[in-house]
Every structure is written in structure tokens, then in C-alpha cells.
Design a protein around this motif. Structure first.
Motif, PDB file in Angstrom:
ATOM      1  N   VAL A   4       0.868  -1.183   0.000  1.00  0.00           N
ATOM      2  CA  VAL A   4       0.000   0.000   0.000  1.00  0.00           C
ATOM      3  C   VAL A   4       0.900   1.226   0.000  1.00  0.00           C
ATOM      4  CG1 VAL A   4      -1.746   1.321   1.248  1.00  0.00           C
ATOM      5  CG2 VAL A   4      -1.839  -1.188   1.270  1.00  0.00           C
ATOM      6  N   VAL A   5       0.645   2.141  -0.920  1.00  0.00           N
ATOM      7  CA  VAL A   5       1.356   3.410  -0.962  1.00  0.00           C
ATOM      8  C   VAL A   5       0.327   4.521  -0.821  1.00  0.00           C
ATOM      9  CG1 VAL A   5       2.901   4.926  -2.251  1.00  0.00           C
ATOM     10  CG2 VAL A   5       3.091   2.448  -2.518  1.00  0.00           C
ATOM     11  N   VAL A   6       0.516   5.394   0.156  1.00  0.00           N
ATOM     12  CA  VAL A   6      -0.416   6.483   0.420  1.00  0.00           C
ATOM     13  C   VAL A   6       0.231   7.805   0.052  1.00  0.00           C
ATOM     14  CG1 VAL A   6      -1.941   7.563   2.096  1.00  0.00           C
ATOM     15  CG2 VAL A   6      -1.360   5.135   2.338  1.00  0.00           C
ATOM     16  N   SER A   7      -0.396   8.505  -0.883  1.00  0.00           N
ATOM     17  CA  SER A   7       0.097   9.814  -1.330  1.00  0.00           C
ATOM     18  C   SER A   7      -1.044  10.813  -1.271  1.00  0.00           C
ATOM     19  CB  SER A   7       0.645   9.718  -2.766  1.00  0.00           C
ATOM     20  OG  SER A   7       1.034  10.988  -3.243  1.00  0.00           O
ATOM     21  N   VAL A   8      -1.377  11.222  -0.059  1.00  0.00           N
ATOM     22  CA  VAL A   8      -2.442  12.205   0.136  1.00  0.00           C
ATOM     23  C   VAL A   8      -1.885  13.346   0.973  1.00  0.00           C
ATOM     24  CG1 VAL A   8      -4.267  10.481  -0.007  1.00  0.00           C
ATOM     25  CG2 VAL A   8      -3.355  11.096   2.225  1.00  0.00           C
ATOM     26  N   GLY A   9      -2.444  14.535   0.804  1.00  0.00           N
ATOM     27  CA  GLY A   9      -1.987  15.650   1.615  1.00  0.00           C
ATOM     28  C   GLY A   9      -2.650  16.950   1.225  1.00  0.00           C
ATOM     29  N   VAL A  10      -2.567  17.893   2.130  1.00  0.00           N
ATOM     30  CA  VAL A  10      -3.098  19.230   1.891  1.00  0.00           C
ATOM     31  C   VAL A  10      -2.269  20.196   2.730  1.00  0.00           C
ATOM     32  CG1 VAL A  10      -4.811  19.092   3.760  1.00  0.00           C
ATOM     33  CG2 VAL A  10      -5.191  20.648   1.831  1.00  0.00           C
ATOM     34  N   ALA A  11      -2.055  21.399   2.215  1.00  0.00           N
ATOM     35  CA  ALA A  11      -1.216  22.381   2.897  1.00  0.00           C
ATOM     36  C   ALA A  11      -2.032  23.574   3.373  1.00  0.00           C
ATOM     37  CB  ALA A  11      -0.101  22.860   1.973  1.00  0.00           C
TER      38      ALA A  11
END
Length: 233
Positions: free
Chosen positions: A82-89
């Protein structure tokens, strides 16, 4: 990890990094399940991956993240990674950042990736991988990014502890510590004005390093001294 034939969930596959990574992994023979927020973007990525299965999730909802792992395991007949690439700045002096914004940053940047990987921890096969994108802000802690940096640092610390837990099972835990990337990510901040930033690293350079790390069992991708990115085993 032998990528050919591996079964992998990419969470955040509707974003630029996640989408590019999913396509690259598909070309390497990985069986991909795609999860993200933007259904239309997922459809485009799926088409580039020979109609890989897709699912939307809400990063605000930890149960939604965990159920996405269940979905991917069912679709692929198990999970090897599983690779998680989520985000918010968000940007601004700490006194100007509202509590609701801080909560949003922690939920998306830390709690959502944790929920994905927590749900996958006992599902991923021996020799598999659990991975998540953190960011150089976790170490640098820039001014006017206190809450964003704190959320990424929380995730980085969590990954370090999980790596120790998973070692006995032969599961790699990979932290993908990226510098500022050329994705327009900062311009989509939920609050504040974007400060002056260095030129972003090309997405494909980041993807190259992530794929190398996944295939070699590395524990860390980070900005390097002699190269844009360094893969640490």
C-alpha cells in the motif's frame, strides 16, 4: 520486493504524484487498485492502467480509508503493498491558523495515511511494503507552516514505530520524504498565502525514486546531497 505481479493499492491516485506512480507501477507489471478523491481523475488513470479498479474515499473519515483497504484486498485477491500519497497544505503565522484548519491538516496529512496503513498492517504479505509520503517540512519545520509541518512530522514518527513492529514479519515500511514538487500542490492550500518556494522537483524524478525504493526494500526516500533524491535502505 519483486514488483512484477505484486498486488498494490495506491491511495491518492487522483493526485499528480499518485497518478504518475500508479501508471509507472502498472508498466512494471504491478496489479494496481486505485483510490482517490476525484472520480474523473481516477477514471483517466484507470484507463492508462488497463482499466485498473477504482474507489473513492474521504480522507476526513478514517473508516472510509480502512474500508478502501478491504476493497482493494478483495479486488486484487490480497495485498502485497500500500502506498499512500495524500496531503493538503496551509500557510500563515500560527496565531492566524484557525483550529478547524489545523484539524483538517492533521486529518488529511497524518490520520488518513495512518488509517490506511493500520488497516493494511496485518493484510500485507511477508516481504510486502507499507509506504506513505511525508515531506521535507517534517524535518525543516518552516515558519508559517507550523501545523502542516507538525502533521507530516507526526506521520514520520508513526512510520518509524511501525517499521520496528513490522520487521519481524518481513514487511518494509517506507517513508517517502519529498521536497517541494512541481505539482501545483501549494497553490491548492486550504488557507493562507503561498510563501516564496524553491523550484519544484519534477514529478517523474520523484516517481523514479519511489519505484526504486519499493523494488529494493528501502526504508526512506529523502532529498540527497549529490542528487535530487536519495534512496536509503
Amino acid at each position: 520486493m519483486d514488483l512484477r505481479g505484486a498486488r498494490m493499492l495506491v491511495a491518492g491516485a487522483s493526485g499528480e504524484i499518485g497518478a504518475a506512480l500508479a501508471v509507472r507501477l502498472h508498466t512494471r507489471g504491478v496489479r494496481i487498485a486505485l483510490a482517490g478523491r476525484d472520480r474523473e481523475a481516477l477514471t483517466r488513470v484507470s484507463a492508462a492502467c488497463e482499466q485498473a479498479p477504482t474507489c473513492t474515499f474521504d480522507a476526513w473519515d478514517a473508516d472510509s480509508c480502512a474500508k478502501t483497504v478491504d476493497w482493494a484486498a478483495a479486488e486484487l485477491g490480497g495485498l502485497d503493498g500500500v502506498v499512500v500519497s495524500v496531503g493538503v497544505a496551509a500557510f500563515g503565522p500560527v496565531g492566524e491558523v484557525e483550529d478547524a484548519v489545523s484539524e483538517h491538516l492533521m486529518a488529511v496529512n497524518a490520520l488518513a495515511p495512518m488509517a490506511f496503513l493500520r488497516a493494511a498492517a496485518d493484510r500485507v504479505s511477508e516481504g510486502g511494503v507499507l509506504a506513505a509520503v511525508t515531506g521535507i517540512v517534517a524535518e525543516a519545520a518552516p515558519a508559517r507552516m507550523a501545523d502542516y509541518a507538525a502533521a507530516k512530522a507526526a506521520l514520520a514518527t508513526w512510520l518509524t514505530a511501525v517499521r520496528r513492529e513490522q520487521r519481524r514479519r518481513g514487511v518494509t515500511v517506507l517513508e517517502i520524504n519529498l521536497p517541494h514538487m512541481d505539482t501545483g500542490f501549494a497553490t491548492r492550500a486550504v488557507a493562507g498565502e503561498v510563501p516564496p518556494l524553491p523550484r519544484g522537483l519534477a514529478v517523474q524524478e520523484g516517481v523514479d525514486a519511489i519505484v526504486e525504493a519499493l523494488s529494493t526494500g528501502a526504508r526512506l526516500v529523502r532529498p540527497g546531497s549529490g542528487a535530487a533524491l536519495e534512496v536509503v535502505r
